[in-house]
Design a protein around this motif. Structure first.
Motif, PDB file in Angstrom:
ATOM      1  N   GLN A 184       0.840  -1.187   0.000  1.00  0.00           N
ATOM      2  CA  GLN A 184       0.000   0.000   0.000  1.00  0.00           C
ATOM      3  C   GLN A 184       0.881   1.245   0.000  1.00  0.00           C
ATOM      4  O   GLN A 184       1.801   1.369   0.792  1.00  0.00           O
ATOM      5  CB  GLN A 184      -0.909  -0.013   1.233  1.00  0.00           C
ATOM      6  N   GLY A 185       0.587   2.140  -0.928  1.00  0.00           N
ATOM      7  CA  GLY A 185       1.304   3.410  -0.991  1.00  0.00           C
ATOM      8  C   GLY A 185       0.380   4.550  -0.628  1.00  0.00           C
ATOM      9  O   GLY A 185      -0.768   4.593  -1.090  1.00  0.00           O
ATOM     10  N   LYS A 186       0.847   5.463   0.197  1.00  0.00           N
ATOM     11  CA  LYS A 186       0.033   6.606   0.605  1.00  0.00           C
ATOM     12  C   LYS A 186       0.694   7.895   0.134  1.00  0.00           C
ATOM     13  O   LYS A 186       1.885   8.109   0.365  1.00  0.00           O
ATOM     14  CB  LYS A 186      -0.160   6.613   2.123  1.00  0.00           C
ATOM     15  N   LEU A 187      -0.087   8.721  -0.537  1.00  0.00           N
ATOM     16  CA  LEU A 187       0.393   9.976  -1.083  1.00  0.00           C
ATOM     17  C   LEU A 187      -0.457  11.132  -0.569  1.00  0.00           C
ATOM     18  O   LEU A 187      -1.633  10.953  -0.250  1.00  0.00           O
ATOM     19  CB  LEU A 187       0.333   9.978  -2.620  1.00  0.00           C
ATOM     20  N   SER A 188       0.144  12.315  -0.516  1.00  0.00           N
ATOM     21  CA  SER A 188      -0.606  13.521  -0.149  1.00  0.00           C
ATOM     22  C   SER A 188      -0.239  14.634  -1.115  1.00  0.00           C
ATOM     23  O   SER A 188       0.878  14.695  -1.639  1.00  0.00           O
ATOM     24  CB  SER A 188      -0.313  13.937   1.294  1.00  0.00           C
ATOM     25  N   LEU A 189      -1.218  15.508  -1.353  1.00  0.00           N
ATOM     26  CA  LEU A 189      -0.984  16.681  -2.191  1.00  0.00           C
ATOM     27  C   LEU A 189      -0.112  17.645  -1.403  1.00  0.00           C
ATOM     28  O   LEU A 189      -0.382  17.923  -0.236  1.00  0.00           O
ATOM     29  CB  LEU A 189      -2.330  17.314  -2.558  1.00  0.00           C
ATOM     30  N   ILE A 190       0.937  18.157  -2.036  1.00  0.00           N
ATOM     31  CA  ILE A 190       1.923  18.953  -1.302  1.00  0.00           C
ATOM     32  C   ILE A 190       1.379  20.327  -0.938  1.00  0.00           C
ATOM     33  O   ILE A 190       1.463  20.755   0.216  1.00  0.00           O
ATOM     34  CB  ILE A 190       3.223  19.073  -2.115  1.00  0.00           C
ATOM     35  N   GLU A 191       0.808  21.044  -1.897  1.00  0.00           N
ATOM     36  CA  GLU A 191       0.337  22.397  -1.634  1.00  0.00           C
ATOM     37  C   GLU A 191      -1.172  22.373  -1.444  1.00  0.00           C
ATOM     38  O   GLU A 191      -1.931  22.260  -2.403  1.00  0.00           O
ATOM     39  CB  GLU A 191       0.723  23.330  -2.784  1.00  0.00           C
ATOM     40  N   GLN A 192      -1.607  22.457  -0.196  1.00  0.00           N
ATOM     41  CA  GLN A 192      -3.021  22.503   0.119  1.00  0.00           C
ATOM     42  C   GLN A 192      -3.217  23.211   1.446  1.00  0.00           C
ATOM     43  O   GLN A 192      -2.288  23.342   2.247  1.00  0.00           O
ATOM     44  CB  GLN A 192      -3.630  21.103   0.151  1.00  0.00           C
ATOM     45  N   GLU A 193      -4.434  23.674   1.675  1.00  0.00           N
ATOM     46  CA  GLU A 193      -4.731  24.391   2.904  1.00  0.00           C
ATOM     47  C   GLU A 193      -4.608  23.463   4.101  1.00  0.00           C
ATOM     48  O   GLU A 193      -4.826  22.260   3.990  1.00  0.00           O
ATOM     49  CB  GLU A 193      -6.148  24.978   2.850  1.00  0.00           C
ATOM     50  N   SER A 194      -4.258  24.047   5.244  1.00  0.00           N
ATOM     51  CA  SER A 194      -4.151  23.258   6.470  1.00  0.00           C
ATOM     52  C   SER A 194      -5.547  22.956   6.996  1.00  0.00           C
ATOM     53  O   SER A 194      -6.187  23.811   7.594  1.00  0.00           O
ATOM     54  CB  SER A 194      -3.337  24.020   7.519  1.00  0.00           C
ATOM     55  N   SER A 195      -6.005  21.764   6.732  1.00  0.00           N
ATOM     56  CA  SER A 195      -7.335  21.349   7.168  1.00  0.00           C
ATOM     57  C   SER A 195      -7.222  19.981   7.814  1.00  0.00           C
ATOM     58  O   SER A 195      -6.289  19.225   7.550  1.00  0.00           O
ATOM     59  CB  SER A 195      -8.293  21.291   5.968  1.00  0.00           C
ATOM     60  N   ILE A 196      -8.196  19.656   8.670  1.00  0.00           N
ATOM     61  CA  ILE A 196      -8.199  18.352   9.310  1.00  0.00           C
ATOM     62  C   ILE A 196      -8.339  17.245   8.269  1.00  0.00           C
ATOM     63  O   ILE A 196      -7.873  16.140   8.451  1.00  0.00           O
ATOM     64  CB  ILE A 196      -9.331  18.264  10.372  1.00  0.00           C
ATOM     65  N   PHE A 197      -8.984  17.575   7.126  1.00  0.00           N
ATOM     66  CA  PHE A 197      -9.116  16.628   6.026  1.00  0.00           C
ATOM     67  C   PHE A 197      -8.208  17.070   4.887  1.00  0.00           C
ATOM     68  O   PHE A 197      -8.400  18.131   4.314  1.00  0.00           O
ATOM     69  CB  PHE A 197     -10.562  16.543   5.545  1.00  0.00           C
ATOM     70  N   GLN A 198      -7.225  16.248   4.573  1.00  0.00           N
ATOM     71  CA  GLN A 198      -6.253  16.559   3.541  1.00  0.00           C
ATOM     72  C   GLN A 198      -6.492  15.696   2.298  1.00  0.00           C
ATOM     73  O   GLN A 198      -6.954  14.564   2.390  1.00  0.00           O
ATOM     74  CB  GLN A 198      -4.832  16.310   4.063  1.00  0.00           C
ATOM     75  N   ARG A 199      -6.177  16.252   1.136  1.00  0.00           N
ATOM     76  CA  ARG A 199      -6.297  15.500  -0.123  1.00  0.00           C
ATOM     77  C   ARG A 199      -5.242  14.396  -0.127  1.00  0.00           C
ATOM     78  O   ARG A 199      -4.044  14.648   0.014  1.00  0.00           O
ATOM     79  CB  ARG A 199      -6.092  16.443  -1.305  1.00  0.00           C
ATOM     80  N   LYS A 200      -5.697  13.159  -0.297  1.00  0.00           N
ATOM     81  CA  LYS A 200      -4.802  12.004  -0.224  1.00  0.00           C
ATOM     82  C   LYS A 200      -5.147  10.973  -1.291  1.00  0.00           C
ATOM     83  O   LYS A 200      -6.277  10.918  -1.783  1.00  0.00           O
ATOM     84  CB  LYS A 200      -4.895  11.343   1.159  1.00  0.00           C
TER      85      LYS A 200
END
Length: 289
Positions: A184-200
């Motif tokens: 399993q690979g987990k990725l996150s969007l680098i430039e995004q607003e600081s929110s409890i829910f992040q784009r992943k």
């Protein structure tokens, strides 16, 4: 799981179920229960004043969604972290298993015009009794080698070139780990607003061919909050927020697996169950949010 009464991370859990006649119907062991030779024993000595600067650096401004009011509330809260008992380094928070930190920003020159086809994956394991009673090691416990890691990174990059061709340099491959027979690979969007829910993104990779078989993107879920109002004016800065949250910070002893030493080392877990409203300065219990 614990060592001399001190909890360990990643944690191990034993689950037992009995029927109405008190007969055993279910027994499972999940996660590590470390043996003595895998532990560097120590006496816990950390105090908050020893790690105050580290705690300050862990204070993050996060937007929490309030669904009824349809707005985002900015809250300063502490991102939990482990600090070794000798203050030599910090270790990340890992929920379970052999998780390999990659933290590689993925770039590519050209897109791949081939369409990605999702493949069926079976996440339900079929374990025979003979495997359990012979103490056969679970496949998820097999380490990911450096060669396999490189193949996974290359495969993830190829996947992004197909499915997100215009996003070169925008995604960070954070971790790799084995789960239910897959990698399993987990990725996150680098430039995004600081929110409890992040784009992943979560990718399922074949452990033999190292090709991406399927994926999950939480973009549609995050769309629920697109119309929420954001408060721009903040009245509390991070210095004041830290002073307000300081007396709620806990530092607890935990034996944490250090992947470099391949051993459990004594750490202090820095955490708080509270946050500071960046508008009013009110101390909030995070569970209520």
């Amino acid at each position: 799981s614990s060592i001399n009464g001190v909890t360990v991370s990643p944690s191990g859990i034993i689950e037992i179920k009995l029927n109405s006649e008190d007969k055993l119907t279910y027994f499972s062991i999940n996660g590590p229960f470390p043996s003595a030779d895998k532990v560097t024993e120590d006496t816990f000595s950390l105090k908050l004043e020893d790690v105050e600067q580290i705690a300050k650096e862990q204070l993050k401004l996060i937007n929490f969604p309030l669904r009824k009011q349809k707005k985002l509330i900015p809250v300063y809260c502490l991102e939990e972290i482990y600090v070794t008992n000798d203050l030599s380094k910090t270790l990340p928070f890992i929920y379970q298993g052999l998780v390999y930190t990659i933290d590689e920003r993925l770039h590519w020159q050209t897109s791949d015009k081939k369409s990605f086809k999702r493949r069926h994956v079976n996440l339900i394991e079929d374990i025979a009794a003979v495997q359990a009673f012979s103490f056969e090691p679970h496949p998820d416990l097999i380490p990911i080698t450096d060669s396999e890691e490189e193949k996974c990174i290359s495969s993830v990059r190829d996947f992004l070139r197909q499915v997100y061709p215009g996003d070169t340099g925008k995604w960070l491959l954070k971790t790799l780990h084995r789960d239910n027979g897959y990698i399993q690979g987990k990725l996150s969007l680098i430039e995004q607003e600081s929110s409890i829910f992040q784009r992943k993104l979560m990718l399922l990779i074949d452990p033999i061919s190292f090709k991406v078989l399927n994926y999950m993107d939480n973009k549609d879920f995050l769309g629920i909050y697109e119309e929420f109002q954001v408060t721009d004016s903040l009245n509390i800065d991070s210095e004041n927020a830290f002073e307000l949250i300081k007396n709620t910070i806990e530092i607890k002893p935990v034996y944490v697996y250090d992947f470099e030493q391949k051993n459990y080392v004594l750490c202090g877990k820095i955490d708080s169950n509270y946050g500071i409203n960046a508008i009013s300065g009110e101390v909030l219990e995070l569970n209520d949010l």
